[in-house]
Design a protein around this motif. Structure first.
Motif, PDB file in Angstrom:
ATOM      1  N   VAL A 122       0.852  -1.180   0.000  1.00 21.24           N
ATOM      2  CA  VAL A 122       0.000   0.000   0.000  1.00 21.24           C
ATOM      3  C   VAL A 122       0.895   1.239   0.000  1.00 21.24           C
ATOM      4  O   VAL A 122       1.870   1.306   0.758  1.00 21.24           O
ATOM      5  CB  VAL A 122      -0.920   0.007   1.248  1.00 21.24           C
ATOM      6  N   VAL A 123       0.575   2.198  -0.864  1.00 21.10           N
ATOM      7  CA  VAL A 123       1.294   3.477  -0.926  1.00 21.10           C
ATOM      8  C   VAL A 123       0.258   4.589  -0.818  1.00 21.10           C
ATOM      9  O   VAL A 123      -0.636   4.698  -1.642  1.00 21.10           O
ATOM     10  CB  VAL A 123       2.138   3.611  -2.216  1.00 21.10           C
ATOM     11  N   THR A 124       0.369   5.397   0.230  1.00 27.00           N
ATOM     12  CA  THR A 124      -0.691   6.367   0.490  1.00 27.00           C
ATOM     13  C   THR A 124      -0.154   7.713   0.970  1.00 27.00           C
ATOM     14  O   THR A 124       0.747   7.762   1.807  1.00 27.00           O
ATOM     15  CB  THR A 124      -1.710   5.800   1.511  1.00 27.00           C
ATOM     16  N   ASN A 125      -0.705   8.780   0.407  1.00 26.60           N
ATOM     17  CA  ASN A 125      -0.461  10.133   0.918  1.00 26.60           C
ATOM     18  C   ASN A 125      -1.470  10.381   2.037  1.00 26.60           C
ATOM     19  O   ASN A 125      -2.663  10.128   1.851  1.00 26.60           O
ATOM     20  CB  ASN A 125      -0.719  11.189  -0.167  1.00 26.60           C
ATOM     21  N   GLN A 126      -0.996  10.886   3.161  1.00 26.67           N
ATOM     22  CA  GLN A 126      -1.888  11.231   4.275  1.00 26.67           C
ATOM     23  C   GLN A 126      -1.542  12.621   4.819  1.00 26.67           C
ATOM     24  O   GLN A 126      -1.103  12.774   5.961  1.00 26.67           O
ATOM     25  CB  GLN A 126      -1.816  10.154   5.369  1.00 26.67           C
ATOM     26  N   PRO A 127      -1.741  13.652   3.998  1.00 26.54           N
ATOM     27  CA  PRO A 127      -1.362  15.005   4.400  1.00 26.54           C
ATOM     28  C   PRO A 127      -2.236  15.592   5.508  1.00 26.54           C
ATOM     29  O   PRO A 127      -1.879  16.617   6.088  1.00 26.54           O
ATOM     30  CB  PRO A 127      -1.503  15.806   3.103  1.00 26.54           C
ATOM     31  N   ASP A 128      -3.366  14.957   5.821  1.00 22.42           N
ATOM     32  CA  ASP A 128      -4.229  15.497   6.877  1.00 22.42           C
ATOM     33  C   ASP A 128      -3.546  15.513   8.235  1.00 22.42           C
ATOM     34  O   ASP A 128      -3.964  16.250   9.132  1.00 22.42           O
ATOM     35  CB  ASP A 128      -5.556  14.732   6.951  1.00 22.42           C
ATOM     36  N   VAL A 129      -2.477  14.727   8.399  1.00 24.92           N
ATOM     37  CA  VAL A 129      -1.704  14.782   9.645  1.00 24.92           C
ATOM     38  C   VAL A 129      -1.009  16.139   9.739  1.00 24.92           C
ATOM     39  O   VAL A 129      -1.119  16.839  10.745  1.00 24.92           O
ATOM     40  CB  VAL A 129      -0.696  13.615   9.741  1.00 24.92           C
ATOM     41  N   ILE A 148      -2.392   5.473  11.978  1.00 24.53           N
ATOM     42  CA  ILE A 148      -1.832   4.166  12.357  1.00 24.53           C
ATOM     43  C   ILE A 148      -2.950   3.201  12.743  1.00 24.53           C
ATOM     44  O   ILE A 148      -2.910   2.022  12.363  1.00 24.53           O
ATOM     45  CB  ILE A 148      -0.788   4.334  13.481  1.00 24.53           C
ATOM     46  N   SER A 149      -3.969   3.673  13.447  1.00 24.18           N
ATOM     47  CA  SER A 149      -5.076   2.786  13.833  1.00 24.18           C
ATOM     48  C   SER A 149      -5.845   2.302  12.594  1.00 24.18           C
ATOM     49  O   SER A 149      -6.245   1.135  12.535  1.00 24.18           O
ATOM     50  CB  SER A 149      -6.010   3.462  14.841  1.00 24.18           C
ATOM     51  N   ILE A 150      -6.019   3.165  11.606  1.00 23.19           N
ATOM     52  CA  ILE A 150      -6.661   2.730  10.351  1.00 23.19           C
ATOM     53  C   ILE A 150      -5.810   1.645   9.691  1.00 23.19           C
ATOM     54  O   ILE A 150      -6.322   0.627   9.229  1.00 23.19           O
ATOM     55  CB  ILE A 150      -6.885   3.919   9.390  1.00 23.19           C
ATOM     56  N   HIS A 151      -4.503   1.860   9.661  1.00 21.02           N
ATOM     57  CA  HIS A 151      -3.629   0.889   9.000  1.00 21.02           C
ATOM     58  C   HIS A 151      -3.604  -0.449   9.731  1.00 21.02           C
ATOM     59  O   HIS A 151      -3.490  -1.498   9.091  1.00 21.02           O
ATOM     60  CB  HIS A 151      -2.231   1.475   8.816  1.00 21.02           C
ATOM     61  N   LYS A 152      -3.732  -0.438  11.032  1.00 16.72           N
ATOM     62  CA  LYS A 152      -3.810  -1.698  11.784  1.00 16.72           C
ATOM     63  C   LYS A 152      -5.062  -2.478  11.404  1.00 16.72           C
ATOM     64  O   LYS A 152      -5.012  -3.697  11.227  1.00 16.72           O
ATOM     65  CB  LYS A 152      -3.784  -1.434  13.293  1.00 16.72           C
ATOM     66  N   ILE A 153      -6.181  -1.777  11.264  1.00 16.28           N
ATOM     67  CA  ILE A 153      -7.432  -2.424  10.853  1.00 16.28           C
ATOM     68  C   ILE A 153      -7.289  -2.990   9.442  1.00 16.28           C
ATOM     69  O   ILE A 153      -7.648  -4.146   9.174  1.00 16.28           O
ATOM     70  CB  ILE A 153      -8.613  -1.429  10.933  1.00 16.28           C
ATOM     71  N   LYS A 205      -7.391  -7.020   8.218  1.00 20.50           N
ATOM     72  CA  LYS A 205      -8.437  -7.502   7.307  1.00 20.50           C
ATOM     73  C   LYS A 205      -7.904  -7.876   5.930  1.00 20.50           C
ATOM     74  O   LYS A 205      -8.412  -8.796   5.292  1.00 20.50           O
ATOM     75  CB  LYS A 205      -9.525  -6.444   7.151  1.00 20.50           C
ATOM     76  N   LEU A 206      -6.877  -7.151   5.465  1.00 24.95           N
ATOM     77  CA  LEU A 206      -6.437  -7.315   4.076  1.00 24.95           C
ATOM     78  C   LEU A 206      -5.097  -8.028   3.936  1.00 24.95           C
ATOM     79  O   LEU A 206      -4.739  -8.462   2.850  1.00 24.95           O
ATOM     80  CB  LEU A 206      -6.387  -5.952   3.377  1.00 24.95           C
ATOM     81  N   LYS A 207      -4.341  -8.107   5.006  1.00 26.54           N
ATOM     82  CA  LYS A 207      -3.090  -8.873   5.030  1.00 26.54           C
ATOM     83  C   LYS A 207      -2.120  -8.504   3.906  1.00 26.54           C
ATOM     84  O   LYS A 207      -1.606  -9.364   3.202  1.00 26.54           O
ATOM     85  CB  LYS A 207      -3.392 -10.374   5.016  1.00 26.54           C
ATOM     86  N   TYR A 208      -1.878  -7.206   3.749  1.00 24.44           N
ATOM     87  CA  TYR A 208      -0.892  -6.769   2.761  1.00 24.44           C
ATOM     88  C   TYR A 208       0.517  -6.972   3.331  1.00 24.44           C
ATOM     89  O   TYR A 208       0.694  -7.189   4.523  1.00 24.44           O
ATOM     90  CB  TYR A 208      -1.135  -5.325   2.321  1.00 24.44           C
ATOM     91  N   ASP A 209       1.522  -6.905   2.457  1.00 21.12           N
ATOM     92  CA  ASP A 209       2.907  -7.164   2.870  1.00 21.12           C
ATOM     93  C   ASP A 209       3.587  -5.963   3.508  1.00 21.12           C
ATOM     94  O   ASP A 209       4.390  -6.114   4.420  1.00 21.12           O
ATOM     95  CB  ASP A 209       3.741  -7.632   1.665  1.00 21.12           C
ATOM     96  N   VAL A 258       3.714   5.338   3.807  1.00 19.04           N
ATOM     97  CA  VAL A 258       2.851   6.487   4.052  1.00 19.04           C
ATOM     98  C   VAL A 258       3.668   7.765   3.914  1.00 19.04           C
ATOM     99  O   VAL A 258       4.759   7.864   4.483  1.00 19.04           O
ATOM    100  CB  VAL A 258       2.248   6.450   5.474  1.00 19.04           C
ATOM    101  N   CYS A 259       3.129   8.725   3.185  1.00 16.50           N
ATOM    102  CA  CYS A 259       3.731  10.054   3.131  1.00 16.50           C
ATOM    103  C   CYS A 259       2.788  11.010   3.850  1.00 16.50           C
ATOM    104  O   CYS A 259       1.642  11.183   3.443  1.00 16.50           O
ATOM    105  CB  CYS A 259       3.943  10.508   1.685  1.00 16.50           C
ATOM    106  N   TYR A 260       3.293  11.587   4.930  1.00 19.32           N
ATOM    107  CA  TYR A 260       2.506  12.532   5.718  1.00 19.32           C
ATOM    108  C   TYR A 260       2.702  13.970   5.244  1.00 19.32           C
ATOM    109  O   TYR A 260       2.048  14.877   5.739  1.00 19.32           O
ATOM    110  CB  TYR A 260       2.890  12.431   7.197  1.00 19.32           C
ATOM    111  N   GLU A 261       3.591  14.182   4.309  1.00 15.83           N
ATOM    112  CA  GLU A 261       3.919  15.529   3.839  1.00 15.83           C
ATOM    113  C   GLU A 261       2.734  16.186   3.137  1.00 15.83           C
ATOM    114  O   GLU A 261       1.928  15.527   2.491  1.00 15.83           O
ATOM    115  CB  GLU A 261       5.103  15.489   2.871  1.00 15.83           C
ATOM    116  N   ASP A 262       2.670  17.498   3.263  1.00 14.12           N
ATOM    117  CA  ASP A 262       1.686  18.288   2.536  1.00 14.12           C
ATOM    118  C   ASP A 262       2.428  19.192   1.549  1.00 14.12           C
ATOM    119  O   ASP A 262       2.010  20.287   1.244  1.00 14.12           O
ATOM    120  CB  ASP A 262       0.867  19.129   3.532  1.00 14.12           C
ATOM    121  N   ASN A 263       3.561  18.697   1.087  1.00 13.78           N
ATOM    122  CA  ASN A 263       4.459  19.475   0.242  1.00 13.78           C
ATOM    123  C   ASN A 263       4.679  18.699  -1.051  1.00 13.78           C
ATOM    124  O   ASN A 263       5.273  17.623  -1.038  1.00 13.78           O
ATOM    125  CB  ASN A 263       5.780  19.671   0.998  1.00 13.78           C
ATOM    126  N   ASN A 264       4.188  19.233  -2.143  1.00 14.57           N
ATOM    127  CA  ASN A 264       4.309  18.526  -3.426  1.00 14.57           C
ATOM    128  C   ASN A 264       5.744  18.433  -3.919  1.00 14.57           C
ATOM    129  O   ASN A 264       6.002  17.771  -4.916  1.00 14.57           O
ATOM    130  CB  ASN A 264       3.420  19.180  -4.480  1.00 14.57           C
TER     131      ASN A 264
END
Length: 170
Positions: free
Chosen positions: A54-61, A72-77, A81-85, A89-95
């Motif tokens: 999974v590769v995800t931007n999460q700038p809301d942090v 982190i709690s979302i990713h644990k869930i 459930k999905l058992k990815y490898d 996560v990119c927390y940056e809000d800077n393009n």
């Protein structure tokens, strides 16, 4: 070298919150709705010997809309459930960050860690920035068209309407 299937998170593995045609990430756990086909699609891709990352931007942090602990709690869930490898996560809000999609930094980091053959790999995303990251990394791209009222990617290798349509491609 291994082949990989890269998944964007919001709008792909879980439903986006759509307001006025624009997608947003969940900001409460009650808003987290995992796509009904996600577990089955991942199981299918595993049967075809794909790594699942999974590769995800999460700038809301950075924007202080949610805490890093919430993400982190979302990713644990999702992991349970999905058992990815793996997850990037990119927390940056800077393009300008090489790690933030549409730049391919997360994919290149995964390539190095997991010995991934990008030419045999795929990325699925629901927004232009996802597809641009995949194209920059030279993976095959799948645009999941959720009908948002925003500019769609100019090019993707495949375009689908439902996550389960991956099975028609792979």
């Amino acid at each position: 070298m291994r082949k990989c299937f890269f998944f964007d998170r919001d709008g792909v593995l879980n439903k986006s919150i759509v307001k006025k045609g624009k997608p947003y990430s969940p900001i409460k756990l009650s808003e987290l709705i995992i796509d009904e086909d996600a577990a089955d699609v991942i199981k299918y891709l595993r049967s075809k010997n794909f790594l699942i990352i999974v590769v995800t931007n999460q700038p809301d942090v950075k924007r202080k809309k949610v805490s890093k602990d919430f993400i982190i709690s979302i990713h644990k869930i999702l992991k349970k459930k999905l058992k990815y490898d793996d997850l990037y996560v990119c927390y940056e809000d800077n393009n300008n960050s090489f790690y933030r999609k549409p730049k391919p930094g997360m994919l290149f980091s995964a390539k190095k860690k997991w010995s991934i053959d990008l030419k045999r790999s795929f990325l699925i995303g629901d927004r232009s920035k996802d597809i641009k990251a995949g194209l920059s990394a030279r993976v095959r791209t799948i645009f999941l068209d959720n009908g948002y009222q925003e500019k769609k990617p100019m090019f993707s290798h495949y375009r689908i309407k439902k996550l389960k349509d991956i099975k028609k491609i792979i």
